[in-house]
Scaffold this motif. Sequence first.
Motif, PDB file in Angstrom:
ATOM      1  N   MET A   1       5.365  -6.713  12.440  1.00 21.82           N
ATOM      2  CA  MET A   1       4.199  -7.223  11.722  1.00 21.82           C
ATOM      3  C   MET A   1       4.595  -7.505  10.280  1.00 21.82           C
ATOM      4  N   LEU A   2       4.096  -8.651   9.770  1.00 21.65           N
ATOM      5  CA  LEU A   2       4.395  -9.089   8.419  1.00 21.65           C
ATOM      6  C   LEU A   2       3.096  -9.082   7.624  1.00 21.65           C
ATOM      7  N   ILE A   3       3.097  -8.297   6.524  1.00 23.01           N
ATOM      8  CA  ILE A   3       1.871  -8.042   5.773  1.00 23.01           C
ATOM      9  C   ILE A   3       2.043  -8.491   4.332  1.00 23.01           C
ATOM     10  N   LYS A   4       1.029  -9.196   3.809  1.00 22.90           N
ATOM     11  CA  LYS A   4       1.035  -9.633   2.415  1.00 22.90           C
ATOM     12  C   LYS A   4       0.267  -8.622   1.570  1.00 22.90           C
ATOM     13  N   GLY A   5       0.861  -8.220   0.437  1.00 24.10           N
ATOM     14  CA  GLY A   5       0.221  -7.252  -0.448  1.00 24.10           C
ATOM     15  C   GLY A   5      -0.904  -7.870  -1.272  1.00 24.10           C
ATOM     16  N   GLY A   6      -1.536  -7.032  -2.098  1.00 22.59           N
ATOM     17  CA  GLY A   6      -2.658  -7.493  -2.932  1.00 22.59           C
ATOM     18  C   GLY A   6      -2.249  -8.569  -3.908  1.00 22.59           C
ATOM     19  N   GLU A  40       3.332   5.089  -1.760  1.00 22.44           N
ATOM     20  CA  GLU A  40       2.381   6.097  -2.243  1.00 22.44           C
ATOM     21  C   GLU A  40       1.345   6.463  -1.181  1.00 22.44           C
ATOM     22  N   ASN A  41       0.990   5.495  -0.337  1.00 22.90           N
ATOM     23  CA  ASN A  41      -0.018   5.752   0.700  1.00 22.90           C
ATOM     24  C   ASN A  41       0.289   4.881   1.915  1.00 22.90           C
ATOM     25  N   GLN A  42       0.540   5.528   3.062  1.00 28.40           N
ATOM     26  CA  GLN A  42       0.929   4.783   4.268  1.00 28.40           C
ATOM     27  C   GLN A  42      -0.201   4.598   5.274  1.00 28.40           C
ATOM     28  N   THR A  43      -1.423   4.993   4.925  1.00 24.54           N
ATOM     29  CA  THR A  43      -2.522   4.944   5.901  1.00 24.54           C
ATOM     30  C   THR A  43      -2.802   3.513   6.379  1.00 24.54           C
ATOM     31  N   SER A  44      -2.718   2.533   5.458  1.00 26.73           N
ATOM     32  CA  SER A  44      -2.984   1.135   5.842  1.00 26.73           C
ATOM     33  C   SER A  44      -1.923   0.632   6.818  1.00 26.73           C
ATOM     34  N   LEU A  45      -0.661   0.983   6.557  1.00 26.24           N
ATOM     35  CA  LEU A  45       0.418   0.566   7.462  1.00 26.24           C
ATOM     36  C   LEU A  45       0.246   1.189   8.836  1.00 26.24           C
ATOM     37  N   GLU A  46      -0.147   2.448   8.874  1.00 26.60           N
ATOM     38  CA  GLU A  46      -0.350   3.134  10.154  1.00 26.60           C
ATOM     39  C   GLU A  46      -1.527   2.521  10.913  1.00 26.60           C
ATOM     40  N   PHE A  47      -2.557   2.077  10.170  1.00 21.16           N
ATOM     41  CA  PHE A  47      -3.708   1.416  10.804  1.00 21.16           C
ATOM     42  C   PHE A  47      -3.276   0.099  11.443  1.00 21.16           C
ATOM     43  N   SER A  49      -0.296  -0.701  12.347  1.00 22.41           N
ATOM     44  CA  SER A  49       0.641  -0.408  13.434  1.00 22.41           C
ATOM     45  C   SER A  49      -0.104  -0.142  14.738  1.00 22.41           C
ATOM     46  N   LYS A  50      -1.193   0.634  14.661  1.00 20.22           N
ATOM     47  CA  LYS A  50      -1.993   0.917  15.857  1.00 20.22           C
ATOM     48  C   LYS A  50      -2.740  -0.332  16.319  1.00 20.22           C
ATOM     49  N   LYS A  51      -3.248  -1.108  15.349  1.00 19.56           N
ATOM     50  CA  LYS A  51      -4.033  -2.299  15.668  1.00 19.56           C
ATOM     51  C   LYS A  51      -3.202  -3.339  16.417  1.00 19.56           C
ATOM     52  N   SER A  52      -1.972  -3.576  15.941  1.00 16.02           N
ATOM     53  CA  SER A  52      -1.127  -4.615  16.539  1.00 16.02           C
ATOM     54  C   SER A  52      -0.086  -4.051  17.501  1.00 16.02           C
ATOM     55  N   ASP A  53      -0.050  -2.713  17.654  1.00 14.05           N
ATOM     56  CA  ASP A  53       0.922  -2.042  18.519  1.00 14.05           C
ATOM     57  C   ASP A  53       2.351  -2.452  18.125  1.00 14.05           C
ATOM     58  N   CYS A  54       2.647  -2.380  16.821  1.00 12.01           N
ATOM     59  CA  CYS A  54       3.968  -2.727  16.278  1.00 12.01           C
ATOM     60  C   CYS A  54       4.610  -1.494  15.656  1.00 12.01           C
ATOM     61  N   SER A  55       5.894  -1.381  15.834  1.00 11.10           N
ATOM     62  CA  SER A  55       6.621  -0.251  15.232  1.00 11.10           C
ATOM     63  C   SER A  55       7.497  -0.689  14.060  1.00 11.10           C
ATOM     64  N   LEU A  56       7.574  -2.003  13.788  1.00 12.54           N
ATOM     65  CA  LEU A  56       8.387  -2.523  12.689  1.00 12.54           C
ATOM     66  C   LEU A  56       7.513  -3.372  11.769  1.00 12.54           C
ATOM     67  N   PHE A  57       7.767  -3.286  10.461  1.00  8.67           N
ATOM     68  CA  PHE A  57       6.933  -4.041   9.531  1.00  8.67           C
ATOM     69  C   PHE A  57       7.755  -4.560   8.358  1.00  8.67           C
ATOM     70  N   ASP A  77       5.794   7.056  16.443  1.00 12.56           N
ATOM     71  CA  ASP A  77       4.508   7.620  16.849  1.00 12.56           C
ATOM     72  C   ASP A  77       3.411   7.201  15.860  1.00 12.56           C
ATOM     73  N   TYR A  78       3.447   5.924  15.445  1.00 14.18           N
ATOM     74  CA  TYR A  78       2.485   5.322  14.527  1.00 14.18           C
ATOM     75  C   TYR A  78       2.470   5.996  13.152  1.00 14.18           C
ATOM     76  N   GLN A  79       3.585   6.595  12.760  1.00  8.47           N
ATOM     77  CA  GLN A  79       3.747   7.142  11.419  1.00  8.47           C
ATOM     78  C   GLN A  79       5.038   6.604  10.821  1.00  8.47           C
ATOM     79  N   VAL A  80       5.034   6.382   9.503  1.00  4.33           N
ATOM     80  CA  VAL A  80       6.189   5.770   8.843  1.00  4.33           C
ATOM     81  C   VAL A  80       7.416   6.673   8.981  1.00  4.33           C
ATOM     82  N   LEU A  81       8.501   6.096   9.481  1.00  2.00           N
ATOM     83  CA  LEU A  81       9.747   6.837   9.649  1.00  2.00           C
ATOM     84  C   LEU A  81      10.722   6.509   8.516  1.00  2.00           C
ATOM     85  N   ASP A  82      11.064   5.239   8.349  1.00  2.00           N
ATOM     86  CA  ASP A  82      11.989   4.785   7.307  1.00  2.00           C
ATOM     87  C   ASP A  82      11.388   3.600   6.566  1.00  2.00           C
TER      88      ASP A  82
END
Length: 273
Positions: A1-6, A40-47, A49-57, A77-82
């Motif tokens: 998944m490719l995400i654009k920041g603010g 600083e906060n990975q909650t959005s990435l984890e959200f 990840s679950k939404k799109s069922d992706c493990s790479l971003f 497991d839907y939590q940031v590893l690296d």
Amino acid sequence: MLIKGGNASSTVTEVLKDIYALKKPFAVLYKKKNITRPFENQTSLEFFSKKSDCSLFLFGSHNKKRPNNLIIGRMYDYQVLDMVELGIEKFVALRDIKNSKCPEGTKPMLIFAGDAFDISEEHRRLKSLLIDFFRGPVVSSVRLAGLEHVLHFTAVDEKIYMRSYKVLLKKSGCKIPRIELEDMGPSLDLVMRRTHLASDDLYKLSLKQPKALKPKKKKNISHDVFGTKYGRIHMQKQDLKKLQTRKMKGLKKRPAEKKTEDRENHAKKAKLG
């Protein structure tokens, strides 16, 4: 998944679009701005990840302190590893190079050059991340004409250079074609900024495979480091005297040899009797 920041510059936006073009159809691009700071906060990435069922971003952002910023990472497991943060110093887009492009969904060949990828732990993890991100689906067989795309990563002087080439198969006068590389784009000059690496224990845990996915071991079959398959065959001891050979005149025994052999056999029987 490719995400654009603010806050995302035009360079970051173009990079995300070009990487998405290379990854189609095995990627999803979120075009809306997402105000989050992955370190600083990975909650959005984890959200996501679950939404799109992706493990790479791949997360793109831009600010005064860290201009033209990319964060590449993976989940367990839907939590940031690296996570590895990379700064874009130079960028040449796909559209700026007028050569022909590879078809959508082409599986690339990955090449890594530079001692840093083998010496530095941060570069080793980055290499592993890039392999996971770009390698594409697992295939059982490969055809020569399908080897069309090359991604080359070079680590020199604390920088990472990403180059993308199209493989051209030219006539060589024999069965094996002559290979030429044509610059296709995109082209990126990157510098490593921050890293967030998993602990060794968690990293080992993420590499474990379920028993159901592990290939079953077969008796007397082994593989070498190159994947070549070897099989061991167990046979009974053979009596070479009874081995059937081709009937040729040159192999026939002469009468004198037959008489000598018969005498020896009678002598052996007499001794045994």
